[in-house]
Design a protein around this motif. Structure first.
Motif, short mmCIF file in Angstrom:
data_model
loop_
_atom_site.label_atom_id
_atom_site.label_comp_id
_atom_site.label_asym_id
_atom_site.label_seq_id
_atom_site.Cartn_x
_atom_site.Cartn_y
_atom_site.Cartn_z
N PHE A 1 32.79 39.42 47.29
CA PHE A 1 31.90 40.53 47.29
C PHE A 1 31.68 40.76 45.57
O PHE A 1 30.66 41.08 44.89
CB PHE A 1 32.21 41.96 47.68
CG PHE A 1 31.73 41.77 49.02
CD1 PHE A 1 30.75 41.10 49.70
CD2 PHE A 1 32.21 42.72 50.03
CE1 PHE A 1 30.35 40.98 51.19
CE2 PHE A 1 31.99 43.05 51.63
CZ PHE A 1 30.88 41.95 51.97
N VAL B 1 29.98 37.91 43.74
CA VAL B 1 28.48 38.10 43.83
C VAL B 1 27.97 39.49 42.97
O VAL B 1 26.86 39.10 42.33
CB VAL B 1 28.08 38.26 45.32
CG1 VAL B 1 26.82 38.76 45.34
CG2 VAL B 1 28.24 37.18 46.09
N SER B 2 28.34 40.51 42.85
CA SER B 2 27.88 41.47 42.22
C SER B 2 28.12 41.28 40.72
O SER B 2 27.19 41.67 39.75
CB SER B 2 28.60 42.83 42.63
OG SER B 2 30.08 43.10 42.13
N ALA B 3 29.20 40.63 40.16
CA ALA B 3 29.21 40.18 38.74
C ALA B 3 28.17 39.32 38.38
O ALA B 3 27.36 39.40 37.37
CB ALA B 3 30.49 39.60 38.59
N VAL C 1 25.89 43.65 38.29
CA VAL C 1 26.26 45.03 38.90
C VAL C 1 27.83 45.19 38.62
O VAL C 1 28.72 44.34 39.02
CB VAL C 1 25.94 45.19 40.51
CG1 VAL C 1 26.32 46.47 40.74
CG2 VAL C 1 24.43 44.81 40.66
N LYS D 1 30.58 49.84 41.27
CA LYS D 1 29.45 50.16 41.85
C LYS D 1 29.39 49.66 43.34
O LYS D 1 29.11 50.30 44.12
CB LYS D 1 27.99 49.82 41.14
CG LYS D 1 27.67 50.86 40.07
CD LYS D 1 26.13 50.69 39.62
CE LYS D 1 25.71 51.51 38.65
NZ LYS D 1 24.52 51.17 37.99
N THR D 2 30.00 48.62 43.15
CA THR D 2 30.04 47.73 44.37
C THR D 2 31.25 48.23 45.37
O THR D 2 30.97 48.70 46.30
CB THR D 2 30.31 46.09 44.16
OG1 THR D 2 29.16 45.63 43.60
CG2 THR D 2 30.29 45.50 45.38
N ARG E 1 29.38 51.52 46.79
CA ARG E 1 28.18 51.00 47.61
C ARG E 1 28.58 50.31 48.85
O ARG E 1 27.93 50.35 50.01
CB ARG E 1 27.01 50.47 46.85
CG ARG E 1 26.28 51.59 46.19
CD ARG E 1 25.17 50.74 45.57
NE ARG E 1 24.14 50.44 46.50
CZ ARG E 1 23.02 49.74 46.06
NH1 ARG E 1 22.94 49.33 44.78
NH2 ARG E 1 22.22 49.16 46.92
N VAL E 2 29.86 49.51 48.68
CA VAL E 2 30.04 48.63 49.67
C VAL E 2 31.40 48.73 50.37
O VAL E 2 31.71 49.09 51.55
CB VAL E 2 29.68 46.97 49.40
CG1 VAL E 2 30.11 46.16 50.44
CG2 VAL E 2 28.26 46.79 48.92
#
Lengths: 359, 569
Positions: B462, B465-467, B471, B475-476, B479-480
């Motif tokens: 996760f 992916v967000s990097a 993002v 924040k991840t 949000r996750v």
């Protein structure tokens, strides 16, 4: 002025990676051109994923440099590089919808909402999931999840698309189908793509070029045909496709001695006479039809076993000196020539198909 | 030109990866967590260790304090006493808990869910409460006094009975879990090989759960060895190490001796902690991924025996609670058995009165909110961010330490650390804040492990992916990670709340007259002979913890309904 002669899009120079005392990558250098689809192929632990993660900045290399589009990205954190990535697990966020997964990176770029949702719709259309946009990842099939991950990776229009074994969690039929879809998408978007896989069929069917890796080094870089027809090393010959390894000795620059029989090969081998070598030949290259007189490398062999594999037979042949050769014969040839277990037949090992590697 | 004169090619120089903004933030937060655990766990314990080898003036005297301790026959006798009650208590607890857990897991008797819930009831009460019940039942005025054949409840008998009640749920939980890990195929194979039921029990069932049983033995032994509430109330003249620490520190202000006993209390806990870690490592390989989960088939006789046993044990567990509840509403046991709520009028008894209860509520809420935030963020940073591998390992180790540290020892070490005049954190001493900080540290390990388990179930990529989507990781996280782990987060918060309500051992050294807690108030009221008021306060705590547990069940049900769409089994 992007032309095949232009500077490579991605330049990997002398990259090495140490995990503790383990050398995962050893002096790897590679150029990748813009718009190319390159596969990193190799057995598990060969360093292909390590190299991908170094390119992404997820596990920065210990030594060496990486340039992307003329920029030195060697030491940059992932968030400052320009790539989209799809993992084997897809890593979809389970608690937000398909549309919001795809738009995850758009929301934080400051683009206005209407533009972002238009982009999401465009991406979902691209991967054929328009009608699934309000579902959650768990409600989709594996293949659909994979396409969501692909759409999400493409959302910011990255210059480089990284795919880490994206198909290996899927069953065979879905995999074959998605292979074509990814390929079509890549051709359409012309995005430079690196695909990591251990599946040689995947690499052979999809790649513009294949990079075969083993023990942290690159064994060979070439087109799928190159890799299959002219494997540079014994490892590549063994890893990609099936291959007979026949122990022999050099008997001249273009001549081999194989258990009392002399074989010619088309290429000159730079090894002194008497050096032990393996003479390698693909099973499907063993000729059994149209053997006119005067063919070089003709042998009389006995058929020891036959395995029926649908469109062809795989035969185990033994020479007079008990050397075993595996050969694939078409169903036609087997029927026409009456090849059966116990028969003695004449085969030819074509000199231009023989590959020789030091033993 | 020599080779050495050649410049090193740029490409083969070592790469120093740049952190970027995300990396900077995550590493500074990691450093903060490390500092927090150092200040609230590691350094205080070090202060205790140092105190135990110092004289009153702070000079190093080696093991002289220990020698003095063992030279005192009365003190040395406490060690023998502690071992006696711990060993007998452990044997009884494990025997009862094994049968109970076996009935829950391997029989088809009705009401298994209910019986499991009842087994956990003791967790809702401070350990003082069962001891109070014992006094109502078997004390000098007790209704069942004759059942003891003239022996006194004040002493080892009372301690053991109270401790069994207190430790029972812990043992049931551990053994229950280990019995759940059984492979149906082993039983089928044993049946095919014509093994009888006894042979099957000894060759399949027992080996399968032996690690769980060993682990439960150590946990229970440590709990009893270090518990303070039960011996404080029904110990009488029978001294154990836990009451010794209290007497040395609170009664005689002999901090050095207190530190010595504290170190002694640490020994079995550290030992059992080490064994438990070892055992858990081996347990992992026991059940393969292809195992078929065991499912009990109905068996009339076995199910009837199991049911009878569980009914009897549940009756005792609930009975103990009911006795305390009764005691709290009876006017003057046993002379005036009229009912009254006067005993709940704490303001009459104690200057703090209900204030102590509200202090407990404030402390428990603060612990639940702040503790959960620290634990979950800490576990997230350890598990999901990159870099500083050594600090990460150190944080994980520091987070495991509190499991091996009895509350009394932690409380004592807080005195030594926070009350030191040179400590700039001195201003925290005797405030509500130190009670919260101490309670967060005291129960850190279980919460940390719960958070880690939940986080490990999230996809490891996760953050990557967000990097790649630019993002930032926090924040991840919001949000996750937090939404997906919400059930575990609620679990942690409730665990903190209930333990903050019931704990006595650590905070007994740290409260002030303004920050007195409900559980301390139970102790004080019992000390001053107001048993009925003590029982009333104890029941108030039980009611509060029970209500919070109920709230948790409702919250989880609501959450499950709302997140049904994306949460899959």
């Amino acid at each position: 002025m992007p032309s095949p002669m232009a500077a490579p899009y991605l330049r990997i120079e002398h990259v090495g990676k140490l995990f503790g005392g383990f050398r995962a990558l050893n002096d790897v250098s590679l150029n990748i051109n813009e718009g190319e689809l390159v596969c990193f192929l190799g057995p598990s632990g060969c360093g292909k994923t390590t190299l991908l993660r170094a390119i992404a900045g997820l596990d920065v290399q210990t030594t060496g440099a990486i340039h992307q589009a003329g920029r030195d990205i060697s030491a940059l954190p992932p968030s400052e590089r320009d790539f989209g990535i799809v993992f084997q697990s897809y890593a979809l966020f389970p608690n937000i919808t398909v549309a919001r997964n795809v738009g995850y990176g758009l929301a934080s770029t400051g683009a206005d909402r209407a533009k972002a949702s238009a982009r999401v719709a465009e991406l979902l259309a691209l991967v054929g999931l328009t009608d699934q946009s309000d579902k959650y990842p768990a409600q989709l099939s594996g293949g659909q999840q994979q396409r969501v991950a692909l759409a999400r990776a493409l959302a910011l229009s990255p210059g480089l698309l990284l795919l880490d074994e994206p198909l290996s969690a899927l069953d065979a039929r879905v995999r074959a189908h998605l292979r074509h879809e990814i390929l079509a998408l890549q051709r359409k978007l012309k995005v430079t793509t690196i695909l990591v896989t251990h599946d040689q069929e995947e690499a052979l069917t999809m790649a513009d070029r294949i990079v075969v890796m083993n023990h942290g080094v690159i064994e060979q870089v070439g087109t799928p045909e190159d890799i299959y027809r002219r494997p540079a090393t014994a490892f590549v010959a063994d890893f990609v496709g099936r291959m007979n390894f026949l122990p022999a000795e050099m008997a001249g620059p273009k001549r081999l001695a194989l258990a009392g029989v002399f074989l010619d090969c088309a290429e000159a081998i730079d090894l002194p006479a008497g050096s032990p070598v393996n003479a390698c030949l693909r099973p499907e290259d063993v000729m059994v039809r149209d053997l006119g007189l005067g063919h070089a490398n003709a042998l009389d062999v006995g058929v020891a076993a036959m395995e029926f594999l649908g469109s062809f037979y795989r035969a185990r042949l033994t020479t007079a000196a008990a050397v075993e050769i595996t050969a694939d014969f078409s169903a036609n040839a087997v029927r026409d020539l009456g090849i059966e277990v116990g028969a003695t037949i004449k085969v030819v090992l074509p000199p231009d198909r023989l590959r020789v590697y030091p033993r | 030109m020599t080779l050495a004169a050649l410049p090193v090619p740029a490409a083969s120089r070592p790469v120093r990866a740049r952190l970027g903004r995300d990396g900077m933030i995550s590493l500074s937060m990691l450093a903060l967590v490390a500092a927090y655990l150092a200040l609230t766990v590691v350094i205080p314990l070090y202060a205790l260790l140092r105190k135990s080898v110092q004289d009153k003036d702070g000079a190093f005297i080696g093991i002289a304090n220990f020698e003095r301790y063992f030279a005192d026959p009365a003190l040395a006798e406490s060690i023998g006493n502690t071992f006696t009650v711990s060993i007998i208590g452990t044997v009884i607890t494990i025997a009862l808990a094994f049968i109970y857990a076996y009935a829950l897991q391997r029989s088809c008797m009705p009401g298994r869910g209910l019986f499991k819930a009842i087994a956990l009831v003791p967790l809702l009460a401070p350990s003082l409460l069962p001891a109070l019940s014992l006094i109502y039942l078997f004390g000098n005025q007790g209704m069942l006094k004759s059942w003891l054949f003239g022996y006194s409840i004040y002493g080892p008998i009372g301690i053991i009975m109270g401790e069994v009640f207190y430790a029972f749920p812990h043992a049931v939980l551990i053994i229950f879990t280990s019995l759940a890990m059984a492979d149906q195929r082993l039983y089928e194979a044993a049946t095919a090989l014509r093994a009888g039921p006894a042979r099957m029990f000894f060759t399949v069932t027992l080996p399968g759960c032996r690690y769980g049983v060993v682990s439960a033995c150590f946990v229970v032994f440590t709990l009893i060895f270090t518990d303070f509430g039960v011996p404080k109330v029904v110990g009488g003249q029978y001294d154990v190490l836990a009451t010794d620490v209290y007497k040395q520190v609170i009664g005689q202000f002999n901090f050095q001796m207190g530190a010595v006993v504290g170190m002694l209390l640490l020994i079995p806990a550290v030992l059992s902690f080490a064994v438990d870690r070892l055992v858990q490592r081996r347990q992992v390989a026991l059940l393969s991924a292809r195992a078929v989960p065991f499912e009990a088939k109905p068996h009339a006789l076995r199910d009837a025996v199991c049911l009878a046993f569980c009914v009897a044990v549940s009756a005792i567990l609930l009975g103990m609670l009911a006795v305390a509840g009764m005691g709290s509403v009876i006017r003057y046991w046993p002379y005036d058995m009229g009912l009254t709520l006067a005993n709940y009028d704490f303001n009459n008894i104690d200057t703090n009165g209900w204030g102590a209860y509200w202090n407990s509520i404030v402390m428990a809420c603060a612990t639940a909110v702040i503790g959960t935030a620290i634990v979950f963020a800490g576990a997230y940073l350890v598990e999901k961010t990159r870099g500083l591998g050594r600090m990460r390992a150190a944080i994980h180790f520091a987070a495991m330490v509190p499991l091996a540290v009895p509350g009394l020892v932690l409380g004592l070490s807080y005195i030594f650390f926070f009350n030191a005049r040179a400590n700039p954190l001195n201003f925290l001493y005797l405030t509500m804040a130190i009670l919260v900080i101490n309670t967060i540290a005291h129960f850190y390990t279980v919460c940390h492990l719960t958070a880690l388990t939940a986080l490990k179930q999230l996809d490891a990529e996760f953050e990557a992916v967000s990097a790649s989507l630019k993002v930032p990781f926090y924040k991840t996280f919001w949000r996750v990670s937090v939404p997906v782990c919400l059930p575990a987060i609620i679990d942690i918060a409730i665990y903190y709340f209930v333990n903050a309500m019931t704990t006595v051992s650590a905070v007994v050294f740290l409260y002030s007259s303004d920050t007195k807690l409900a559980s301390i108030s139970v102790l004080n009221m019992d000390d001053s002979g107001n048993t009925a008021n003590a029982a009333a306060m104890g029941m108030t705590i039980v009611a509060t913890s029970a209500a919070v547990r109920l709230l948790q069940a409702l919250l989880l049900r609501g959450l499950n309904a709302r997140t049904q769409a994306w949460r899959r089994r």
